[in-house]
Design a protein around this motif. Structure first.
Motif, short mmCIF file in Angstrom:
data_model
loop_
_atom_site.label_atom_id
_atom_site.label_comp_id
_atom_site.label_asym_id
_atom_site.label_seq_id
_atom_site.Cartn_x
_atom_site.Cartn_y
_atom_site.Cartn_z
N LEU A 2 0.81 -1.22 0.00
CA LEU A 2 0.00 0.00 0.00
C LEU A 2 0.84 1.27 0.00
O LEU A 2 0.30 2.37 -0.03
CB LEU A 2 -0.91 0.01 1.23
CG LEU A 2 -2.00 -1.07 1.27
CD1 LEU A 2 -2.60 -1.17 2.66
CD2 LEU A 2 -3.08 -0.75 0.25
N ALA A 28 0.00 5.11 -1.27
CA ALA A 28 -1.43 5.35 -1.50
C ALA A 28 -2.00 6.31 -0.45
O ALA A 28 -1.51 6.37 0.68
CB ALA A 28 -2.20 4.03 -1.47
N SER A 47 -5.96 7.76 0.99
CA SER A 47 -7.41 7.60 0.92
C SER A 47 -8.07 8.47 1.97
O SER A 47 -7.59 8.55 3.11
CB SER A 47 -7.81 6.13 1.16
OG SER A 47 -7.41 5.31 0.10
N PHE A 89 -0.67 5.69 3.44
CA PHE A 89 -0.09 4.37 3.66
C PHE A 89 1.41 4.45 3.36
O PHE A 89 1.82 4.93 2.30
CB PHE A 89 -0.76 3.33 2.77
CG PHE A 89 -2.23 3.17 3.05
CD1 PHE A 89 -2.68 2.24 3.96
CD2 PHE A 89 -3.17 3.96 2.39
CE1 PHE A 89 -4.04 2.09 4.23
CE2 PHE A 89 -4.53 3.82 2.64
CZ PHE A 89 -4.96 2.88 3.57
N LEU A 113 -13.28 3.36 4.59
CA LEU A 113 -12.79 4.00 3.37
C LEU A 113 -13.87 4.73 2.58
O LEU A 113 -13.56 5.53 1.70
CB LEU A 113 -12.13 2.94 2.48
CG LEU A 113 -10.93 2.24 3.12
CD1 LEU A 113 -10.49 1.05 2.27
CD2 LEU A 113 -9.77 3.20 3.33
N HIS A 151 -8.81 4.36 -3.80
CA HIS A 151 -7.51 4.26 -4.48
C HIS A 151 -7.31 2.82 -4.95
O HIS A 151 -7.61 1.87 -4.24
CB HIS A 151 -6.41 4.66 -3.50
CG HIS A 151 -5.07 4.83 -4.14
ND1 HIS A 151 -4.31 3.75 -4.58
CD2 HIS A 151 -4.33 5.94 -4.40
CE1 HIS A 151 -3.17 4.19 -5.08
NE2 HIS A 151 -3.16 5.52 -4.98
N VAL A 202 -5.37 0.43 -2.74
CA VAL A 202 -6.13 0.13 -1.53
C VAL A 202 -7.28 -0.80 -1.85
O VAL A 202 -7.53 -1.78 -1.13
CB VAL A 202 -6.65 1.43 -0.88
CG1 VAL A 202 -7.48 1.12 0.37
CG2 VAL A 202 -5.48 2.35 -0.52
N GLU A 211 -6.14 -4.41 -2.22
CA GLU A 211 -5.82 -5.05 -0.94
C GLU A 211 -7.08 -5.36 -0.14
O GLU A 211 -7.14 -6.38 0.55
CB GLU A 211 -4.87 -4.17 -0.13
CG GLU A 211 -3.46 -4.11 -0.68
CD GLU A 211 -2.84 -5.49 -0.83
OE1 GLU A 211 -2.84 -6.26 0.16
OE2 GLU A 211 -2.36 -5.82 -1.94
#
Length: 225
Positions: free
Chosen positions: A22, A25, A27, A49, A81, A115, A118, A121
C-alpha cells in the motif's frame, strides 16, 4: 516530577507485509482506534499508507493514545474507506459493477470508489483467495468486500521513533506549576512548552501552547527580578 514520555503526532506501525503493498497510496476516510477490542476514538481525514504502516493527520491524532497504551493493550486501527456510504449501498454498487463490467479483474472491482492499490488489498483481504473476474464473485464475497471497505483493519505495533514525531507527550504535571508557570516545588524555576505535560491535536495547537507559555513564563520570570 515527570510523567512517562513518548512520541506523539507520529506514524503508527503495522505489519510490514500489509504495509508494503500500500506504500504511497492515500485515501480519505475515518480511522477508529480500538484498544483491547473497544473503540476509543474516531478521527476523519486523509489516510496515508507508508512502508511502515499508517500516517496522515487523522492517524497522528490517534498516535498519542497508541503511545500511551504501550504494549499493555492490544491496539488496532479500523479504516472506513467510504464513510459517506453504508455497507448496503456499497454492496449495491458492487453488484452493479459485477453486472456491467463482469470481465473486470475481481481485485479491481472497487476502482473508482477508492484508491486502486487500496481497493485491491481490500478485495484480497476479503476473499482470502486469488481473485478471478468480477463476474465470478459470489454474493457472500461481495458482502465481505463491502464490509471490509467499512472496516479495513490493521493491528498496530506501536509508533515510529522520536526523530519521526512532531511533539513529545508527557512532562511535568501542570499541578506542579502556578498560574505563571512557576514551579511550586522549586521557586524561581519557570516551565514552558513541551516541558509540561500537555499536548494537542494537529492544527497549530501545540505551537500556540509553546508561544503562549513562553510569553507567560518569560514575562513572569522577568517581573520576578
Amino acid at each position: 516530577s515527570v510523567t512517562t514520555l513518548f512520541p506523539a503526532l507520529v506514524q503508527v506501525k503495522t505489519d510490514p507485509r500489509r504495509a508494503k503493498p500500500l506504500k504511497g497510496a492515500r485515501s480519505a476516510g475515518t480511522a477508529t482506534l480500538f484498544l483491547n477490542g473497544k473503540p476509543v476514538k474516531t478521527v476523519s481525514g486523509e489516510i496515508q499508507f507508508t512502508e511502515n504502516g499508517l500516517s496522515g493527520i487523522c492517524i497522528f491524532e490517534l498516535s498519542r493514545l497508541v503511545g500511551e497504551a504501550g504494549r499493555a493493550q492490544k491496539a488496532e486501527i479500523s479504516l472506513d474507506l467510504l464513510p459517506e456510504y453504508s455497507a448496503e449501498e456499497i454492496l449495491s454498487m458492487l453488484r452493479n459493477t459485477k453486472k456491467v463490467l463482469g470481465n473486470l479483474p475481481a481485485d479491481d472491482i472497487l476502482s473508482g470508489c477508492v484508491h486502486k492499490l487500496v481497493g485491491r488489498e481490500v478485495v484480497r483481504a476479503a476473499l482470502m483467495r486469488t481473485p478471478g473476474r468480477a463476474v465470478e464473485l459470489k454474493t457472500a464475497e461481495l458482502v465481505s468486500i463491502a464490509d471490509r471497505v467499512k472496516d479495513f483493519r490493521f493491528e498496530v505495533f506501536g509508533t515510529l521513533t522520536w526523530k519521526d514525531a512532531q511533539i513529545t507527550a508527557g512532562g511535568v504535571p501542570l499541578r506542579e506549576t502556578d498560574e505563571n508557570l512557576q514551579s511550586r516545588l522549586c521557586p524561581g524555576l519557570y516551565l514552558a512548552g513541551e516541558l509540561l505535560n500537555i499536548d494537542g491535536d494537529c492544527g497549530g495547537f501545540n505551537l500556540h501552547w509553546a508561544w503562549s507559555t513562553g510569553i507567560t513564563a518569560g514575562s513572569a520570570a522577568a517581573f520576578s527580578l
